[in-house]
Design a protein around this motif. Structure first.
Motif: not given
Length: 262
Positions: A80-90, A144-160
């Protein structure tokens, strides 16, 4: 997400004659008289309507199970996610729920709404009134400073998606996943963490509803559902814990300790 998963907990009380279907955390309330247009709102917001026979399996994109030599194995699917970015590696990947975790939304007009989002449903534009949970700004900024954060919601994108645009001022969310990325399982839209494309030893999910992480309960940091209590401090209280957690290589031991002491 053990009971229902829609963006809204009390949508129906104003416009849908007492029919509610909360985003991720509260049971759907059935009405003896089926409200007009209820299905329209449910199709946009509801993540679980287990009491409704016609709950829509919008996407059952889970890895297929096949039998090999008497054992069931998963057929690989595209992460579901693309390859992790270098700034978030580890970094640990933290999956964060939206509704009743970071915000509460309603079709009912709210005087102190932080955002008003126009959402088109079947050719008609409806206003969605969004309240931010207290301390969500500090929480997202630090996460956002500490982690690779991902929003994951069961709502539809037109709202979220527009809510996230307004909510995330700091670009904390490296990715956004919506209902189509969930797995429809036993009446719930479940967030299958194994499909993210990340090492599960470095994945955490923050969610107000246990059914949303039923496949990976050991990866979860549960939070209480939030609706309108402006004295709530849960997100603020979580920051020191996540600051400590950001330094570990394996999240399981820390989360197990947290569960046993809480």
């Amino acid at each position: 997400m053990d009971h229902s998963s829609s963006i809204i907990t009390q949508v129906a009380r104003s416009e849908e004659e007492n029919a509610t279907c909360p985003e991720e955390g509260t049971a759907a309330v059935s009405s003896s008289k089926k409200p007009r247009g209820r299905g329209i709102f449910r199709s946009l917001f509801c993540c679980l309507c287990s009491r409704e026979a016609d709950a829509p399996p919008v996407n059952n994109n889970a890895p297929l199970l096949v039998e090999e030599n008497g054992t069931l194995t998963k057929v690989p699917t595209k992460p579901l996610l693309p390859q992790i970015k270098s700034k978030d590696s580890g970094k640990i990947c933290v999956v964060i729920d939206l509704d009743e975790t970071l915000v509460h939304s309603s079709f009912k007009p709210v005087n102190n709404a932080d955002f008003i989002i126009p959402v088109e449903i079947d050719g008609t534009v409806h206003q969605v009134y969004v309240l931010k949970r207290p301390h969500v700004d500090e929480f997202l900024k630090r996460m956002g400073e500490l982690f690779e954060c991902v929003l994951f919601t069961a709502s539809l994108s037109k709202y979220a998606d527009p809510v996230s645009d307004l909510l995330d001022k700091w670009g904390a969310f490296r990715g956004r996943l919506f209902r189509e990325s969930c797995v429809f399982h036993r009446g719930n839209y479940v967030k299958d963490l194994s499909r993210l494309g990340r090492d599960l030893h470095k994945v955490i999910i923050i969610d107000n509803s246990p059914a949303s992480y039923v496949f990976h309960p050991d990866n979860a940091v549960p939070v209480a559902s939030w609706f309108d209590d402006m004295s709530d401090t849960e997100l603020l209280d979580l920051i020191p814990f996540f600051e400590r957690l950001s330094k570990v290589d394996d999240i399981y031991d820390i989360l197990k300790q947290q569960r046993t002491t809480s």
